[in-house]
Design an enzyme around this catalytic site. Structure first.
Site, PDB file in Angstrom:
ATOM      1  NE  ARG A  82      38.687  34.336  35.577  1.00  0.00           N
ATOM      2  CZ  ARG A  82      38.498  33.027  35.676  1.00  0.00           C
ATOM      3  NH1 ARG A  82      38.871  32.363  36.752  1.00  0.00           N
ATOM      4  NH2 ARG A  82      37.926  32.363  34.687  1.00  0.00           N
TER       5      ARG A  82
ATOM      6  CG  HIS B 238      44.998  29.858  33.757  1.00  0.00           C
ATOM      7  ND1 HIS B 238      44.964  29.745  35.118  1.00  0.00           N
ATOM      8  CD2 HIS B 238      43.915  29.149  33.297  1.00  0.00           C
ATOM      9  CE1 HIS B 238      43.928  28.994  35.479  1.00  0.00           C
ATOM     10  NE2 HIS B 238      43.263  28.633  34.402  1.00  0.00           N
TER      11      HIS B 238
ATOM     12  CG  HIS C 242      44.408  23.773  33.976  1.00  0.00           C
ATOM     13  ND1 HIS C 242      43.236  23.162  33.591  1.00  0.00           N
ATOM     14  CD2 HIS C 242      44.072  25.029  34.324  1.00  0.00           C
ATOM     15  CE1 HIS C 242      42.242  24.032  33.705  1.00  0.00           C
ATOM     16  NE2 HIS C 242      42.717  25.176  34.150  1.00  0.00           N
TER      17      HIS C 242
ATOM     18  CG  ASP D 236      36.144  28.060  37.590  1.00  0.00           C
ATOM     19  OD1 ASP D 236      37.237  27.767  38.105  1.00  0.00           O
ATOM     20  OD2 ASP D 236      36.040  28.702  36.526  1.00  0.00           O
TER      21      ASP D 236
ATOM     22  CD  GLU E 207      42.801  24.719  37.733  1.00  0.00           C
ATOM     23  OE1 GLU E 207      43.315  25.827  37.496  1.00  0.00           O
ATOM     24  OE2 GLU E 207      41.604  24.486  37.523  1.00  0.00           O
TER      25      GLU E 207
HETATM   26  C1  GLA Z   1      40.526  27.527  35.655  1.00  0.00           C
HETATM   27  C2  GLA Z   1      39.709  28.754  35.746  1.00  0.00           C
HETATM   28  C3  GLA Z   1      38.526  28.541  34.919  1.00  0.00           C
HETATM   29  C4  GLA Z   1      38.915  28.239  33.515  1.00  0.00           C
HETATM   30  C5  GLA Z   1      39.739  27.058  33.444  1.00  0.00           C
HETATM   31  C6  GLA Z   1      40.211  26.818  32.025  1.00  0.00           C
HETATM   32  O1  GLA Z   1      39.957  26.500  36.324  1.00  0.00           O
HETATM   33  O2  GLA Z   1      39.353  29.110  37.039  1.00  0.00           O
HETATM   34  O3  GLA Z   1      37.715  29.654  34.987  1.00  0.00           O
HETATM   35  O4  GLA Z   1      39.650  29.297  33.001  1.00  0.00           O
HETATM   36  O5  GLA Z   1      40.825  27.212  34.299  1.00  0.00           O
HETATM   37  O6  GLA Z   1      39.228  26.989  31.106  1.00  0.00           O
END
Ligand code: GLA
Length: 377
Positions: free
Chosen positions: A105, A130, A204, A276, A341
């Protein structure tokens, strides 16, 4: 033994050898997979000498399948995905894709570079996620298959135009996927620009070492080579500090089942509905070092992640909700896959204290990540 018998036995042996070697020959093949934006999409199959196989298409530079051996040398597909282009075009949460121009983000879709404010396409609440509405995961790349001693190679290039999704500069991105004969999926990224910009590319794939669709990933044991992680606000935007993992559910310094602490009351877990977050990988960024190890005890499969990047986003498929059905007809429920990632930190353009994601005109962005597969008895 009669000479004719000797000859025919020799011939049989030769046939057998040929069969074995062609079954496990390193190769790369191409098949048509449909069209997107009026352009042909091709699916490439890379095979290594051990029989491991990766399928990659030039739409989104997406890995649609990846097989890996278990402890009995049985191969299963360990990534989530579909077997037809339409399912990808209908929309999905970045399965197997290359994410760009900026992975994760950027707060409110805004950043300032050299005194100029740029406004990006916003696609995640008030934030840009993304790469925006049509990121690198949704464009058609140019693909070139080759082979080297170390494995089959697919090179993908994409020119992101000045102003695309709000980003400055024509960015030439190159992603080189190698399926090595050491059972690695290696990704080498480079990019150049004709105007100062920001970039943060990542991959991803959603991994499930039991095989795609075979349940959730909560029993997978994870080790992260990271003493610190990046706490966020409720919208997953970094607060700005790097927090020590010690004594928190974010410590994976010792191999721990992913599900062991995931439903705890920790505010950071509650915000994201699971993991996350970005972990700060120990050691010197720029050098290839181990970020993570994942071990699945029922199959014995192991995946190591090595990278030159400073961070790794560990995401536990919190937003998967059973609305997507995968390539073998199995429904993808919450936590059916995990992502690792490798990347610079989210929202870096707005945090000058983070390692920079600015790419200057004339400079070359470089990044390497390796997903290495093996099995334990
Ligand atoms: C990343 C983001 C998550 C989500 C995934 C895809 O990991 O940090 O919040 O957006 O990609 O859904």
């Amino acid at each position: 033994m009669k000479p004719t018998r000797v000859l025919s036995s020799l011939f049989l042996c030769l046939l057998l050898l040929l069969a074995i070697s062609s079954a496990n020959a390193q190769k790369i093949t191409k098949a048509s997979f449909g069209t997107a934006d009026g352009q042909p999409v091709d699916l490439y199959t890379l095979t290594n000498r051990n029989g491991m196989e990766a399928r990659i298409m030039n739409y989104g530079a997406i890995v649609t399948s990846l097989t890996a051996p278990d402890r009995n040398n049985k191969f299963d597909d360990v990534v989530l995905g579909f077997n037809n282009l339409d399912s990808y075009l209908k929309g999905h949460p970045y399965f197997g894709a290359i994410v760009g121009r900026y992975g994760n983000r950027i707060a409110k879709g805004r950043f300032t570079l050299d005194g100029v404010e740029y406004k990006l396409a916003v696609n995640n609440g008030e934030n840009s996620l993304h790469g925006g509405i049509k990121g690198f995961d949704k464009v058609v790349w140019t693909a070139t298959p080759t082979q080297t001693k170390s494995g089959a190679v697919l090179t993908l290039t994409y020119l992101s135009k000045d102003g695309e999704e709000g980003y400055p500069g024509n960015l030439s991105a190159k992603v080189v996927y190698t399926l090595t004969n050491n059972n690695e999926l290696r990704i080498d990224y480079t990019a150049t620009t004709d105007k100062d910009t920001v970039t943060n590319l990542t991959h991803h794939s959603y991994f499930n070492l039991k095989g795609e669709g075979n349940g959730d990933i909560l029993n997978h044991l994870l080790t992260l080579n990271a003493n610190r992680f990046i706490p966020t606000d409720s919208g997953s935007i970094p607060l700005g500090d790097l927090r020590n993992v010690q004594g928190t559910p974010f410590s994976f310094l010792k191999s721990t089942a992913i599900g062991e602490r995931i439903n705890g009351t920790d505010q950071q877990l509650q915000f994201a509905g699971g993991y996350d977050h970005t972990w700060v990988i120990n050691g010197q960024m720029g050098g290839l070092r181990q970020a993570a190890t994942v071990y699945e005890p029922t199959t014995g499969r192991v995946m190591q992640v090595w990278t030159t990047e400073p961070g790794v986003q560990f995401y536990t498929g919190n937003f998967l909700d059973g609305t997507l059905t995968g390539k073998s007809g199995k429904v993808y429920q919450k936590r059916y896959g995990l992502c690792l990632e490798t990347q610079h930190y989210p929202d870096s353009p707005n945090h000058p204290q983070f390692p920079t994601t600015t790419l200057r005109k004339g400079a070359t962005y470089k990044s390497t990540t390796i997903y290495r597969f093996s099995a334990r008895k």
